[in-house]
Design an enzyme around this catalytic site. Structure first.
Site, PDB file in Angstrom:
ATOM      1  N   GLU A 525      84.927   6.827  96.957  1.00 29.31           N
ATOM      2  CA  GLU A 525      84.787   8.144  96.320  1.00 29.31           C
ATOM      3  C   GLU A 525      83.448   8.823  96.628  1.00 29.31           C
ATOM      4  O   GLU A 525      83.392  10.030  96.856  1.00 29.31           O
ATOM      5  CB  GLU A 525      84.968   8.024  94.797  1.00 29.31           C
ATOM      6  CG  GLU A 525      86.413   7.796  94.355  1.00 29.31           C
ATOM      7  CD  GLU A 525      86.906   6.376  94.598  1.00 29.31           C
ATOM      8  OE1 GLU A 525      86.069   5.491  94.913  1.00 29.31           O
ATOM      9  OE2 GLU A 525      88.118   6.128  94.475  1.00 29.31           O
ATOM     10  N   TYR A 551      88.153   7.867  88.279  1.00 32.76           N
ATOM     11  CA  TYR A 551      87.375   7.267  89.371  1.00 32.76           C
ATOM     12  C   TYR A 551      86.332   8.206  89.950  1.00 32.76           C
ATOM     13  O   TYR A 551      85.650   7.870  90.914  1.00 32.76           O
ATOM     14  CB  TYR A 551      88.321   6.733  90.459  1.00 32.76           C
ATOM     15  CG  TYR A 551      89.359   5.819  89.849  1.00 32.76           C
ATOM     16  CD1 TYR A 551      88.951   4.777  89.016  1.00 32.76           C
ATOM     17  CD2 TYR A 551      90.718   6.034  90.026  1.00 32.76           C
ATOM     18  CE1 TYR A 551      89.885   3.962  88.393  1.00 32.76           C
ATOM     19  CE2 TYR A 551      91.656   5.217  89.407  1.00 32.76           C
ATOM     20  CZ  TYR A 551      91.234   4.179  88.582  1.00 32.76           C
ATOM     21  OH  TYR A 551      92.136   3.383  87.955  1.00 32.76           O
ATOM     22  N   HIS A 592      93.259   5.103  83.220  1.00 31.32           N
ATOM     23  CA  HIS A 592      94.262   6.065  83.699  1.00 31.32           C
ATOM     24  C   HIS A 592      94.502   7.176  82.703  1.00 31.32           C
ATOM     25  O   HIS A 592      95.598   7.698  82.597  1.00 31.32           O
ATOM     26  CB  HIS A 592      95.579   5.353  84.024  1.00 31.32           C
ATOM     27  CG  HIS A 592      95.457   4.411  85.177  1.00 31.32           C
ATOM     28  ND1 HIS A 592      95.031   3.123  85.039  1.00 31.32           N
ATOM     29  CD2 HIS A 592      95.658   4.598  86.505  1.00 31.32           C
ATOM     30  CE1 HIS A 592      94.994   2.530  86.218  1.00 31.32           C
ATOM     31  NE2 HIS A 592      95.364   3.404  87.137  1.00 31.32           N
TER      32      HIS A 592
END
Ligand SMILES: Cc1ncc(C[n+]2csc(CCOP(=O)(O)OP(=O)(O)O)c2C)c(N)n1
Ligand SMILES: [Mg+2]
Length: 803
Positions: A525, A551, A592
């Site tokens: 990332e 993330y 999530h």
């Protein structure tokens, strides 16, 4: 003062001698700046110094291989390089130390960054691109070690895009992708994850990136044995070396005091990287720190006598001097004379820089001293004011803070008086703060005509029988239009290429627009972000996709330290209009459910943060952003891709305005403020509240940064007299930010008849599963009851307690 590029094939001895001496002169000038710079800090004229002494000679070799159009992404040791490419004068070096706020005197950052943080100007004073192919470019440095690496990847990749993608107007940015992105990093900083991530990614991408590692065996006081396996970074990176069958790196190793070998190495590195688009690593060993790490300490504390003696002997300038004499290029006497001249020039340059810094302040001081004098002579508290004036006058080298502090304190002595002298002083203070504040606070955002806030709304339009499609289709159609309309636009991320992203918002687009424009990346990332920053700095319009908001934490450091500060820290002379696309909110599970908006918005001031409630709104944001020149983060609703939306017939054209809220339900009793996926729960709660006679108004914030520029929320509160902010982030996160905006920026206080409330999630991360969600984040019942309670407090008879 500049080094000559190595272009001639045959030169006479005299040419050669002149060039060598010019290089030596540069090295000594840079060293002398470091030495005097340290003294300026120790005597208090400058606050902090970190210098390039001990790294001079390799930087001259590098500068000779550096061509117009090339980019540097480096760190605080590179002053000699900047001097050698003609982008840092002696005066500018000292202006940086003194924090001169005049961009003409201090072109690196107008005093916003400490010295040693270098930059060139990619934009003119109106924010328009300059022709970067006609100048030598340095992206603006940041202090976090290895923070220069992610952006370096993108600067290099831009050359690949310009070479291989057709149809982009490259006039200002590239000549057939022939530009190299040059990085520098200290040996100890190679311990950072960002270094390894970037090295791997550049090897995969095969981009023209040359990274020099300045190895002086130390990172402040910490020896290489604590930093690097085998104490040798190029040794452990040998596996990256390319061979006949496998792509990879060219790796060079060279001693930093060896002038002729450095010249040769840099020429070879440039040649292979520029032509073949190969990443290259140059491990420059045996460098020194003649004055230690910075002005904050002394290296005698942690280097033993043997090391200090070795450093004195292998000091690269000392070695070059010996080489010059040994090769009969110049005599000891000639060099001594040269050095004497340089010392004088640096002293004079330093003096000139100090005058340029202090003279405007003296002039301002004179003004305020006059005003204080006037005030003293007309006030009954004259003696006290006189003392303030005398104290200010006694400061030999006053700063603006001293001027303002005296002037503002003086006003306290005349609070009950009125006189022309007082009015004059008040006016002076107000004007002075206005003008000086700008020196420190301008350019957090674009001040050009392309500022995103100048874009007005274009509504989506629909055919009479418009098709209802999955939200992801609206996005896909819109991205297709974007890639057709903007040849310089490209998107990349994990799974963004071949399968067209995890929710298929890019389905089929790689096939249509090509692998370089719609591409898969590794799981990395921070460098996805850096890739975007670097490419945006070279005129492309990248969209960096971070697969899930959860993330983004890996990329947040670089967004915060690099992207968010870029325009500010260059006082508007560099920009990276990067769009970061991600998806989050309201799924389930600790990693999530993407709700950490408070953290995000508080770390990336300088970047717009947009939270569209559906994909049409999201698509409209992308269209707005592509017509502006600012970075932004767009958080799509993770649970919205399969919800039905009508397909607009002006795909690619409609625009969602930035900083504008939308009232999505009108009501009389209370104003509910929320955003993103949570809105769907709020809407449901509002329906249920209506059944018990509570009429809620719902406002979709849409844009967290900037926030409700028209102050529409307070207008709603003026009608309902009550407000609740509902958010799935933890308490004190985005809801606290929103409430602060409503109370402090919009002054809602005077309209409120009930306590303003926030309803947020539990302090732990959201647990997995439907029940995990129910017991972690605000549910429809939580929202219903919280609002009901507000109404109960107002009228217990109408709204008896539920439980
Ligand atoms: C992320 C981060 N951690 C710590 C620091 C403080 N710091 C500044 S320079 C430095 C040492 C860097 O050593 P090296 O990379 O070898 O460069 P050198 O100064 O030796 O040229 C440290 C720890 C920082 N700037 N950033
Ligand atoms: Mg080091």
């Amino acid at each position: 003062m500049k080094t000559n590029p190595n272009t001639k094939t045959e030169i006479t001895f005299d040419d050669f001698k002149a060039e060598v001496l010019n290089d030596y002169k540069l090295a000594v000038t840079s060293r002398e700046c470091s030495l005097l710079g340290r003294r300026e800090v120790l005597t208090g004229k400058a606050k902090f110094g970190i210098f390039g002494d001990g790294k001079e000679i390799p930087q001259i070799a590098w500068a000779k291989a550096f061509e117009n159009g090339d980019f540097r992404s480096g760190y605080y040791r590179d002053q000699t390089f900047m001097m050698a490419i003609g982008e840092l004068t002696i005066e500018q070096f000292f202006a940086g130390l003194y924090a001169n706020t005049d961009l003409k005197e201090e072109p690196m950052s107008a005093g916003r960054q400490m010295g040693g943080h270098f930059a060139t100007h990619s934009l003119d004073e109106n924010g328009n691109w300059k022709n970067l192919t006609e100048q030598k470019n340095s992206s603006s440095d940041i202090s976090p070690t290895a923070g220069q690496m992610p952006r370096l990847l993108g600067l290099a990749q831009a050359s690949k895009i310009y070479r291989q993608v057709e149809g982009i107007d490259a006039t200002n940015f590239s000549k057939s992708g022939n530009e190299i992105a040059w990085g520098t990093i200290g040996n100890a900083s190679t311990s950072e994850g960002l270094f390894f991530e970037t090295i791997n990614a550049a090897g995969v991408l095969q981009v023209p990136m040359v990274i020099s590692i300045w190895d002086d065996n130390y990172g402040i006081s910490v020896h290489a044995r604590h930093q690097t396996t085998k104490e040798n970074i190029s040794e452990i990176l040998k596996g990256f070396q390319r061979n006949e069958n496998e792509k990879g790196y060219e790796i060079f190793r060279v001693n930093g005091w060896n002038y002729p070998e450095l010249m040769d190495t840099y020429q070879r590195a440039a040649k292979v990287s520029r032509k073949e688009h190969i990443p290259v690593m140059i491990h420059v060993q045996e460098l020194t720190q003649p004055q230690g790490h910075s002005t904050s300490g002394s290296h005698e504390r942690y280097k033993n006598q043997e090391r200090l003696a070795w450093e004195a002997e292998y000091d690269c300038n000392v070695q070059m001097r010996q080489w010059i004499i040994a090769n009969n290029i110049a005599t000891d006497e000639e060099l001594t004379a040269l050095e004497r001249e340089i010392k004088k020039a640096v002293r004079e340059g330093k003096k000139a820089a100090w005058s340029a810094f202090i003279n405007p302040i003296y002039a301002e001081s004179k003004e305020v001293l006059g005003l204080l004098d006037q005030l003293a002579s007309t006030s009954s508290n004259g003696v006290f004011i006189k003392k303030l004036k005398n104290d200010l006058e006694a400061i030999d080298e006053p700063l603006r803070r001293d001027l303002l502090s005296a002037a503002r304190k003086a006003l306290r002595y005349v609070v009950a008086e009125s006189s022309p002298a007082k009015t004059n002083l008040q006016n002076w203070i107000n004007n002075y703060i206005n003008s000086v504040q700008q020196k420190y606070s301008s350019h957090l955002h674009s001040e050009s005509k392309l500022n995103a806030l100048n874009q007005s709304e274009i509504l989506p339009t629909y055919d009479a029988n418009a098709e209802e499609v999955d939200g992801r289709v609206v996005l896909r159609e819109n991205f297709d239009a974007i890639f057709s309309n903007y040849p310089e636009a490209l998107i990349f991320g994990e799974d963004a290429g071949y399968i067209g992203d995890v929710n298929q918002g890019l389905e089929g687009l790689q096939e249509k627009h090509g692998e370089l424009r719609v591409s898969d990346t590794g799981i990395r990332e921070a460098t996805i972000l850096g890739q975007g920053i670097g490419m945006a700095m070279r005129g492309l319009r990248p969209i960096a996709e971070i697969q899930y908001l959860d993330y983004i934490m890996y990329a947040l450091q670089i967004m915060s330290d690099d992207l968010a500060t870029l325009h500010y820290r260059t006082k508007g002379r560099q920009k990276a209009p990067l769009i970061v696309r991600t998806r989050g909110h309201r799924l389930e599970g600790i990693w999530h459910s993407g709700s950490q908006m408070g953290g995000v918005i508080n770390l990336i001031r300088g970047i717009h943060v947009l939270v569209p409630r559906n994909m049409t709104k999201a698509a409209g944001f992308y269209n707005t952003l592509l017509d502006s020149d600012e970075p932004a983060l767009v958080v799509e609703c993770l649970n919205g891709y399969r919800l039905k939306e009508k397909l607009p017939n002006n795909i690619g054209k409609f625009k969602t305005p930035i900083g504008v809220v939308e009232t999505i339900r009108e009501g009389e009793d209370i104003t509910l403020v929320s955003y993103g996926s949570t809105l769907r729960l709020v809407e449901q709660a509002a329906k249920e509240l209506q059944e018990v006679g509570i009429d809620a108004e719902i406002i979709d914030v849409q844009s967290l940064l900037p926030f409700d520029l028209n102050h529409d929320i307070v207008k709603s509160i003026a009608k309902t007299n009550r407000v609740m902010v509902i958010d799935e982030d933890v308490k004190g996160g985005a809801s606290a930010y929103i409430l602060d905006q409503i109370l402090n920026e919009q002054n809602a206080f005077e309209y409120l008849d009930s306590q303003p409330k926030t309803l947020a999630a539990k302090p732990h991360r959201p647990a997995y599963g439907t029940d995990g969600d129910y017991f972690s984040k605000p549910s429809v019942e939580d929202i219903f009851e919280a609002i009901y309670d507000v109404m109960h407090e107002l009228s217990p008879a109408d709204y008896p307690k539920l439980r």
